[in-house]
Scaffold this motif. Sequence first.
Motif, short mmCIF file in Angstrom:
data_model
loop_
_atom_site.label_atom_id
_atom_site.label_comp_id
_atom_site.label_asym_id
_atom_site.label_seq_id
_atom_site.Cartn_x
_atom_site.Cartn_y
_atom_site.Cartn_z
N TRP A 54 -12.90 85.05 35.23
CA TRP A 54 -14.10 85.10 36.07
C TRP A 54 -15.36 85.71 35.38
O TRP A 54 -16.84 84.93 35.36
N SER A 55 -15.11 86.72 34.70
CA SER A 55 -16.47 87.26 33.91
C SER A 55 -17.13 86.54 33.01
O SER A 55 -18.17 86.42 32.75
N GLY A 67 -3.33 85.43 35.25
CA GLY A 67 -4.47 85.20 35.88
C GLY A 67 -5.07 83.86 35.46
O GLY A 67 -6.36 83.74 35.73
N PRO A 119 -9.84 80.05 35.91
CA PRO A 119 -9.20 81.46 36.56
C PRO A 119 -8.18 81.08 37.75
O PRO A 119 -8.11 79.93 38.50
N TYR A 120 -6.96 81.99 37.93
CA TYR A 120 -6.19 81.89 38.72
C TYR A 120 -5.97 83.31 39.65
O TYR A 120 -5.90 84.29 39.09
N GLY A 121 -6.64 83.02 40.84
CA GLY A 121 -6.76 84.22 41.72
C GLY A 121 -8.05 84.99 41.47
O GLY A 121 -8.69 84.77 40.45
N ASP A 122 -8.37 85.81 42.34
CA ASP A 122 -9.62 86.74 42.52
C ASP A 122 -9.61 87.72 41.27
O ASP A 122 -10.89 88.15 40.87
N ALA A 123 -8.36 88.04 40.85
CA ALA A 123 -8.67 89.24 39.76
C ALA A 123 -8.61 88.61 38.25
O ALA A 123 -8.60 89.06 37.26
N SER A 124 -8.61 87.44 38.11
CA SER A 124 -8.61 86.60 36.86
C SER A 124 -9.87 87.05 36.16
O SER A 124 -10.90 87.26 36.26
N LYS A 161 -19.10 83.79 34.57
CA LYS A 161 -20.20 84.28 35.13
C LYS A 161 -21.20 84.26 34.20
O LYS A 161 -22.35 83.82 34.42
#
Lengths: 143, 143
Positions: free
Chosen positions: B71-72, B45, B63-68, B75
């Motif tokens: 991301w958290s 990801g 990040p690569y893709g929404d499930a990476s 954030k």
Amino acid sequence: MSAQLIGRLNHVGVATPSIDDAVAMYRDLFGATVSKAKFALPEQGVWVCFIDLPNSQIELIEPYGDASPVWSFLKKNPSGGQHHICFEVDDIVAARDAMRDRGATVLGTGEPRMGAHGVPVIFVHPKNTGGVLVELMAKPEAH
Amino acid sequence: MSAQLIGRLNHVGVATPSIDDAVAMYRDLFGATVSKAKFALPEQGVWVCFIDLPNSQIELIEPYGDASPVWSFLKKNPSGGQHHICFEVDDIVAARDAMRDRGATVLGTGEPRMGAHGVPVIFVHPKNTGGVLVELMAKPEAH
């Protein structure tokens, strides 16, 4: 394009609430060794101990004194965590001036201070370096 | 005392919202170079790009893709920051087993997965390693 300013990755700085516990963890979990007992750097507000790796070091730092800048980090990260990365430079004053010329903020007065390796260091504000606190240190004599 | 399990500090993983911007910063501020364009590692990801240093590397991850999983991290640290450290080991399966035998939690299924250097890697839970996410990677052939 700038001339190459940074050299070796001298160490990764890792903050910890207890150097003793961290050294025990690196020993018991990873079999990693320490070449020198922890020591205090009062002017930086830290206890320091280095975990030796074949090509670099982990610098464990623990708060020394109530005014230590590491307390605020540990408040956000009670178990500790990655605190800074340190690159070697050929000339610390030239590096400091280059940081300013290139628009970066050098922490404190900007006067290089003695770091844990007995050579002068500066710190660059993380807002200029992708959220990473960067230490620049004069290249130590012995490598 | 355990036998030495970890070897070289292969890289420091640095999360960033933009590899392009981070590469430009390392070039313009530090004169540091990249030997290879960024590439995707969909199974982890992440987009990846390495800043080369004489003795180690900075691994920039975006990040690569929404499930990476990155991301958290972003954030909590919108500008990016230090994400993990990676040590080389001689035998990745033996290292995985040693982590478990010594009471540490290996992330995911524990099956080594292909990392950014084309060799298998595992990650050890930061709760066992002083708040630092630790990647262990099989030693690459070429050094």
